[in-house]
Design an enzyme around this catalytic site. Structure first.
Site, PDB file in Angstrom:
ATOM      1  N   VAL A  16       0.836  -1.204   0.000  1.00 36.64           N
ATOM      2  CA  VAL A  16       0.000   0.000   0.000  1.00 36.64           C
ATOM      3  C   VAL A  16       0.871   1.254   0.000  1.00 36.64           C
ATOM      4  CG1 VAL A  16      -1.997  -1.124   1.044  1.00 36.64           C
ATOM      5  CG2 VAL A  16      -0.262  -0.112   2.531  1.00 36.64           C
ATOM      6  N   ASN A  18       3.919   1.410  -1.471  1.00 36.18           N
ATOM      7  CA  ASN A  18       4.405   1.516  -2.854  1.00 36.18           C
ATOM      8  C   ASN A  18       3.378   2.241  -3.709  1.00 36.18           C
ATOM      9  OD1 ASN A  18       5.716  -1.850  -2.712  1.00 36.18           O
ATOM     10  ND2 ASN A  18       6.846   0.049  -2.399  1.00 36.18           N
ATOM     11  N   ARG A  63       4.671  -7.879   4.119  1.00 32.13           N
ATOM     12  CA  ARG A  63       4.516  -7.831   2.665  1.00 32.13           C
ATOM     13  C   ARG A  63       5.359  -8.911   1.983  1.00 32.13           C
ATOM     14  NH1 ARG A  63       7.300  -3.366   4.568  1.00 32.13           N
ATOM     15  NH2 ARG A  63       9.192  -2.658   3.491  1.00 32.13           N
ATOM     16  N   GLU A  90      13.783  -4.751   4.541  1.00 31.11           N
ATOM     17  CA  GLU A  90      14.087  -3.621   3.667  1.00 31.11           C
ATOM     18  C   GLU A  90      15.086  -2.688   4.347  1.00 31.11           C
ATOM     19  OE1 GLU A  90      14.772  -2.094   1.126  1.00 31.11           O
ATOM     20  OE2 GLU A  90      12.869  -1.668   0.125  1.00 31.11           O
TER      21      GLU A  90
END
Length: 239
Positions: A16, A18, A63, A90
């Site tokens: 969401v 991104n 994710r 990330e």
């Protein structure tokens, strides 16, 4: 059956953040509906290419975990072992997390945003140590020493955690003959690709890892790439 030295790298489907063009980092946001569809397409492409895997690795962020679930479901491989590791998270975008790229660019300029996003050594502004978003307040990291938890990271910092994890955990699985799937994040996979392919600090700025698109490596016994290909849009593209 594919080579025993097959490695599949997959960035999670669109999240969401991104979709909203926000800096995400360690913020634990879900896939968007399009991201779930991208994960299903990735699973179908891998299945069509006879690219099964014997073990999977993901980050600790939902994710990536959800993308792996969907891919496994599409391939009927829900039973395959999965290792979840913070080292595959990330890049930590510090105080930028949750903010839109346009909002930040309006404050500091496009050039600075480009440096934060693409520079190898540039760190974004850090989170304050007492900020409730700091990973030291997140239960999934409670067993990590505080000095290992980032407040912000450069891509070089990401490499410093990803490369040892590759050498200690992922590489030995490949050497043993197991086919490996790594479901992770754009910057994490850029750091790994940089290492595998010997890309320069400047050259990595141009490397893009799209969401939900499998990158398949054939590795030699030294675990260096002999070839790679992208599975995209139902077609196999050599790279």
């Amino acid at each position: 059956m594919g080579s025993p030295f097959n490695l599949i790298l997959l960035r999670h489907g669109q999240s969401v953040y991104n979709r909203e063009r926000r800096f995400t980092g360690w913020a634990d946001v879900p896939l968007s509906p399009e991201g779930e569809a991208e994960a299903r397409r990735a699973g179908r492409l891998l299945l069509a290419g006879d690219l099964e895997f014997d073990i999977a690795f993901t980050s600790l962020l939902k994710r990536a975990i959800k993308t792996h679930w969907i891919v496994s479901e599409e391939m009927d491989l829900e039973w395959v072992s999965v290792v979840k590791a913070w080292e595959l998270n990330e890049r930590h975008y510090g105080a930028l997390q949750g903010r839109t790229k346009e909002e930040v660019a309006a404050e500091v300029g496009e050039d600075q945003v480009r440096l934060w996003r693409r520079g190898y050594l540039e760190r974004p502004p850090p989170l304050d140590y007492d900020d409730p978003r700091h990973p030291r307040f997140d239960g999934r990291y409670r067993d990590l020493p505080p000095d290992r938890l980032p407040s912000a990271e450069s891509l070089a910092d990401v490499s410093d955690r990803v490369v040892p994890f590759w050498e200690d955990e992922i590489g030995p699985e490949i050497r043993s003959g197991r086919r490996v799937l790594v479901v992770s994040h754009g910057n994490t996979l850029r750091a790994l690709v940089k290492y595998l392919e010997g890309i320069s600090d400047d050259g990595i700025a141009a490397v893009e890892i799209p969401t939900g698109v499998p990158l398949v490596y054939h590795l030699g016994p030294d675990l260096r790439p002999r070839s790679r290909r992208i599975l995209s849009g139902g077609e196999v593209e050599g790279v």
